[in-house]
Structure formats: structure tokens, C-alpha cells
Design an enzyme around this catalytic site. Structure first.
Site, PDB file in Angstrom:
ATOM      1  CD  GLU A 182      -7.129   3.088   1.741  1.00 28.67           C
ATOM      2  OE1 GLU A 182      -7.230   3.602   2.863  1.00 28.67           O
ATOM      3  OE2 GLU A 182      -6.052   2.690   1.265  1.00 28.67           O
TER       4      GLU A 182
ATOM      5  CG  HIS B  85       1.130   5.502   7.107  1.00 26.36           C
ATOM      6  ND1 HIS B  85       0.633   6.790   7.165  1.00 26.36           N
ATOM      7  CD2 HIS B  85       0.076   4.716   6.804  1.00 26.36           C
ATOM      8  CE1 HIS B  85      -0.661   6.769   6.914  1.00 26.36           C
ATOM      9  NE2 HIS B  85      -1.029   5.523   6.664  1.00 26.36           N
TER      10      HIS B  85
ATOM     11  CG  HIS C 248      -0.905   6.564   2.345  1.00 20.96           C
ATOM     12  ND1 HIS C 248      -0.382   5.314   2.584  1.00 20.96           N
ATOM     13  CD2 HIS C 248      -1.952   6.692   3.209  1.00 20.96           C
ATOM     14  CE1 HIS C 248      -1.078   4.707   3.537  1.00 20.96           C
ATOM     15  NE2 HIS C 248      -2.043   5.525   3.947  1.00 20.96           N
TER      16      HIS C 248
ATOM     17  CD  GLU D 261      -3.869   3.794   8.432  1.00 18.99           C
ATOM     18  OE1 GLU D 261      -4.023   4.517   7.434  1.00 18.99           O
ATOM     19  OE2 GLU D 261      -2.956   2.941   8.515  1.00 18.99           O
TER      20      GLU D 261
ATOM     21  NE  ARG E 130      -3.484   2.805   0.840  1.00 17.74           N
ATOM     22  CZ  ARG E 130      -3.237   4.084   0.556  1.00 17.74           C
ATOM     23  NH1 ARG E 130      -2.127   4.416  -0.102  1.00 17.74           N
ATOM     24  NH2 ARG E 130      -4.090   5.024   0.928  1.00 17.74           N
TER      25      ARG E 130
ATOM     26  CG  HIS F  34      -4.593   9.181   5.889  1.00 21.21           C
ATOM     27  ND1 HIS F  34      -4.558   9.048   7.245  1.00 21.21           N
ATOM     28  CD2 HIS F  34      -4.119   8.008   5.373  1.00 21.21           C
ATOM     29  CE1 HIS F  34      -4.111   7.844   7.554  1.00 21.21           C
ATOM     30  NE2 HIS F  34      -3.824   7.179   6.439  1.00 21.21           N
TER      31      HIS F  34
HETATM   32 MN    MN Z   1      -3.048   5.194   5.819  1.00 22.96          MN
END
Ligand code: MN
Ligand code: MN
Length: 403
Positions: free
Chosen positions: A185, A163, A118, A124, A115, A120
Site C-alpha cells: 500500500e 481511482h 492513484h 484490487e 485515499r 497500481h
Molecule cells: Mn488502490
């Protein structure tokens, strides 16, 4: 009277039109929405699978009353984003309008699958369901962490902290919970997109090299993509400066001892044992016949994810409102702050459910304990209870009661 008895009684009424036999399970008892003299058979059309999974919606307990918002949404009805080597689906306020304060993501990454790096706007919280996974983070002080996590472990990434996530040997499946229901997401800040949307001359100046060095960066997101399995953790750590983050973003909750009760057990993960966290959680196991006792949370909404078993929950609100919902593995539930609820195991196998709260500390008010710690004459004067009930009141915490 249990709902099971009600269902058996309802099917004994004998007025089933022939077309009700069109179920694909010919030997199964056909459940009808009948409770005593109330209700009538449902001639169809019917979705038998949904009726079977939601008996307390189809034939509500007599105590249900008034209107409450929908408090159940299965991940199985959330759009699944299939990517190269993994998938992700989300239950946000778009799917589940009551959950304004939190949103959830269920993600699978195959071996080596990443993943993308990124960040945000939301915090999380993560719970590893299956397999092992590697998390990388860097904090604003220039400290870093690279950690491998196992099923039952958790992390908390504060808003804005960058992360990445990578599946290890067997791949991984995990749950993410964000502290804003509006999260998506599909709308995170990605390292590929940040680079692609910066003029090359600025990239050149930023890194102190010439612009032609950036000719081959991706033009769009990678999001979820395959990489070879990473090197062992200790090898990777040796490639980086020895600058551990001062407050860990990961917590090996798989090794945390659960507190045991007659009807099950509870692990509590909050800022007392996981200082960085802004979301707290309970990992609850409820044995067959057991029940998470009647209670409410004075300062937090409760976002639920069911991992195993079958359960039901009634949520109580002011002016006599009460509604009962059924849950099973893969379902999301929600309880608005301060509303009364229980979680009852209605199956023959243990229920495992995660509760995530938008507060640093897990707190609850137990109905039983409240009554045990109030002058007995005052309780008797309200509820006309006999001495059997009065002497059963328990001032000690009894989070999961047995049958
Ligand atoms: Mn994340
Ligand atoms: Mn609760």
C-alpha cells in the site's frame, strides 16, 4: 473428543507451579499443554492471551502431523500507518510469507477523508466493512464511474486503472485484497508524486498552459488526507460527462441473496455475477456448531479475512501433513491451492469469514460429494466404512454443514 474436553482434562493433572497463577484472570482455568499421557505442564514464561486464543496450536489435535507453513497472521500485528484522519495496515508476503499470490490491506477513512488518486500494478478487490464510501474511477476508453458503496458491497479495480476512495458521513472501514503478495500500500503510483516528479515545462506543454501555473502543486504525497464531505452523488455526477463505464467496477453485493445451508450461508461473488472481476470471493456465515465442509480448490489459493466469531481450520497436504490454526475477528488465514481444509465454528456466536480466490470463478471439490459420486464398492474398499456413513454421503452441494 473435542479440544474443550482435552483442555479440561489437561488442567485436572494438578502439577501447576505457583508462578502459573500469575495470570491477570485469577478465576480462569489455566490451560496446560497436556493431551492424555502426552505433554507436560508449561512452567512459563507464557503469554496467556496468545495461548488462550490459539488452543489448537498450544495443544494440537492428535491428527496434526508434520510441517506446514504458518497459515495465520492477525492484522493486529501489522504495522499501522496513522495519517491525517485515517489509517492503513497491510498483511503482505513480508508479514505472511506463504501468501505469495495475494496481499491484504485494512483501511479506515474518517468522514470526508480521502485515499489519494492513484493506481497500481496489481488488481484490487474491496469489501466494505463499516460505513459508506465513495469510489471514483476512469477507464482507458475515457469512461468514468462515481459510486457510493455500503457495508457488504465490493469493487474490483483492474491493474493500472486510476481511482480514489473517500469516507462519507460516518467514515468507513474496508478490506482490500491484491492479486500479488508482494504488493505494498506504501508503493502505489500517486497523482501528487507523478506531477511533482515531472519537469514544470513538461507539465506546461502537457496541459497547454504556462509553467508558473504549477508553482503550488504538492512536493510530496498526500496519501490519506482530510477534505470536506463531498456533495451528494447525483450533484457530483452532474458535474461530469455522462460517460458510464461499460462494465461496472462496483458490485452491490450487500443486496445479493445468500444461499442457505443447515449450518450457515454463503454468498458467491465471481465473474458470473460480477463480470469485471479477476478475483472471486465467498462471504461465509457459519452458525455455532456449524462448519464449512471438508473441501479444496483445484485452481486457486484462498486468502481469508475473519470478520466475526471464533473458528479453527486444519489444512491437509501430501505425505500426511496436517496443521490446525485458530482464527477470530481481524485475523488473516491462507490455504494454498489444492490443499484440503474445513472451517469449524468453535465459538458461541456466528462466524463471518471472507474467502478471496485468485481466480475468476469460485470452484471447489467437496470430499463428501466426491465420495457420493464414486462407485460405493470402491469407497468401501478404501475406507472400511459402514452403511451408516455410506448412506450419509451426499451428492448435492452442502457448503456449510450443521452440527
Ligand atoms: Mn488502490
Ligand atoms: Mn475453501
Amino acid at each position: 473428543m473435542t479440544t474443550q474436553n482435552v483442555r479440561v482434562a489437561a488442567t485436572a493433572s494438578g502439577d501447576e507451579p505457583a508462578r502459573l497463577k500469575e495470570t491477570n484472570m485469577p478465576n480462569e482455568t489455566i490451560v496446560q499443554p497436556i493431551r492424555g499421557t502426552f505433554g507436560a505442564s508449561d512452567p512459563g514464561p507464557r503469554n496467556f492471551d496468545i495461548d488462550r486464543q490459539n488452543p489448537d496450536i498450544f495443544i494440537p489435535p492428535e491428527t496434526d502431523n508434520g510441517s506446514l507453513p504458518n497459515l495465520k497472521f492477525p492484522f493486529g500485528m501489522a504495522h499501522n500507518r496513522l495519517e491525517d484522519g485515517g489509517w492503513a495496515r497491510e498483511v503482505t508476503l513480508r508479514e505472511f510469507p506463504v501468501s505469495k499470490s495475494m496481499a491484504g490491506v485494512n483501511m479506515r477513512l474518517g468522514p470526508g477523508v480521502v485515499r489519494e488518486l492513484h493506481w497500481h500494478k496489481e488488481a484490487e478487490w474491496a469489501y466494505i466493512i463499516t460505513g459508506t464510501v465513495r469510489l471514483t474511477t476512469v477507464d482507458p476508453e475515457g469512461n468514468l464511474s462515481v459510486d457510493d458503496l455500503a457495508p457488504g458491497d465490493v469493487w474490483l479495480i483492474p491493474a493500472g486503472i486510476p481511482h480514489s476512495i473517500q469516507g462519507l458521513e460516518e467514515g468507513t472501514e474496508f478490506l482490500l485484497v491484491f492479486d500479488d503478495g508482494n504488493f505494498s500500500e506504501n508503493e502505489t503510483l500517486l497523482i501528487t508524486e507523478y506531477m511533482a516528479h515531472t519537469p514544470p515545462s513538461v507539465l506546461a506543454k502537457n496541459f497547454g498552459v504556462s509553467a508558473d501555473n504549477f508553482a503550488h502543486i504538492p512536493k510530496k504525497e498526500k496519501y490519506i488526507f482530510r477534505l470536506p464531505l463531498p456533495q451528494p452523488l447525483e450533484e457530483v455526477r452532474k458535474q461530469l460527462p455522462n460517460r458510464p463505464v461499460s462494465t461496472p467496477y462496483v458490485y452491490p453485493a450487500s443486496k445479493l441473496e445468500a444461499k442457505h445451508y443447515k449450518g450457515g450461508s454463503v454468498k458467491t461473488i465471481d465473474s458470473r455475477n460480477f463480470p469485471v472481476t479477476t478475483l472471486s470471493a465467498l462471504i461465509i456465515e457459519i452458525e455455532p456448531g456449524g462448519m464449512r465442509e471438508m473441501h479444496w480448490h483445484p485452481d486457486a489459493d484462498e486468502w481469508q479475512y475473519y470478520i466475526a466469531g471464533e473458528a479453527r481450520m486444519t489444512v491437509f497436504d501430501a505425505t500426511s501433513k496436517a496443521r490446525t490454526f485458530n482464527y477470530r475477528a481481524g485475523d488473516v488465514g491462507f490455504v494454498p491451492r489444492t490443499l484440503g481444509h474445513y472451517i469449524e465454528n468453535t465459538g458461541t456466536t456466528p462466524v463471518t469469514v471472507i474467502n478471496v480466490f485468485n481466480s475468476r470463478l469460485c470452484t471447489d471439490v467437496s470430499l463428501n460429494r466426491w465420495m457420493a459420486l464414486t462407485p460405493p464398492d470402491l469407497i468401501r474398499g478404501h475406507l472400511n466404512l459402514n452403511e451408516t456413513v455410506m448412506s450419509a454421503l451426499n451428492p448435492d452441494r452442502n457448503a456449510v454443514v450443521g452440527s
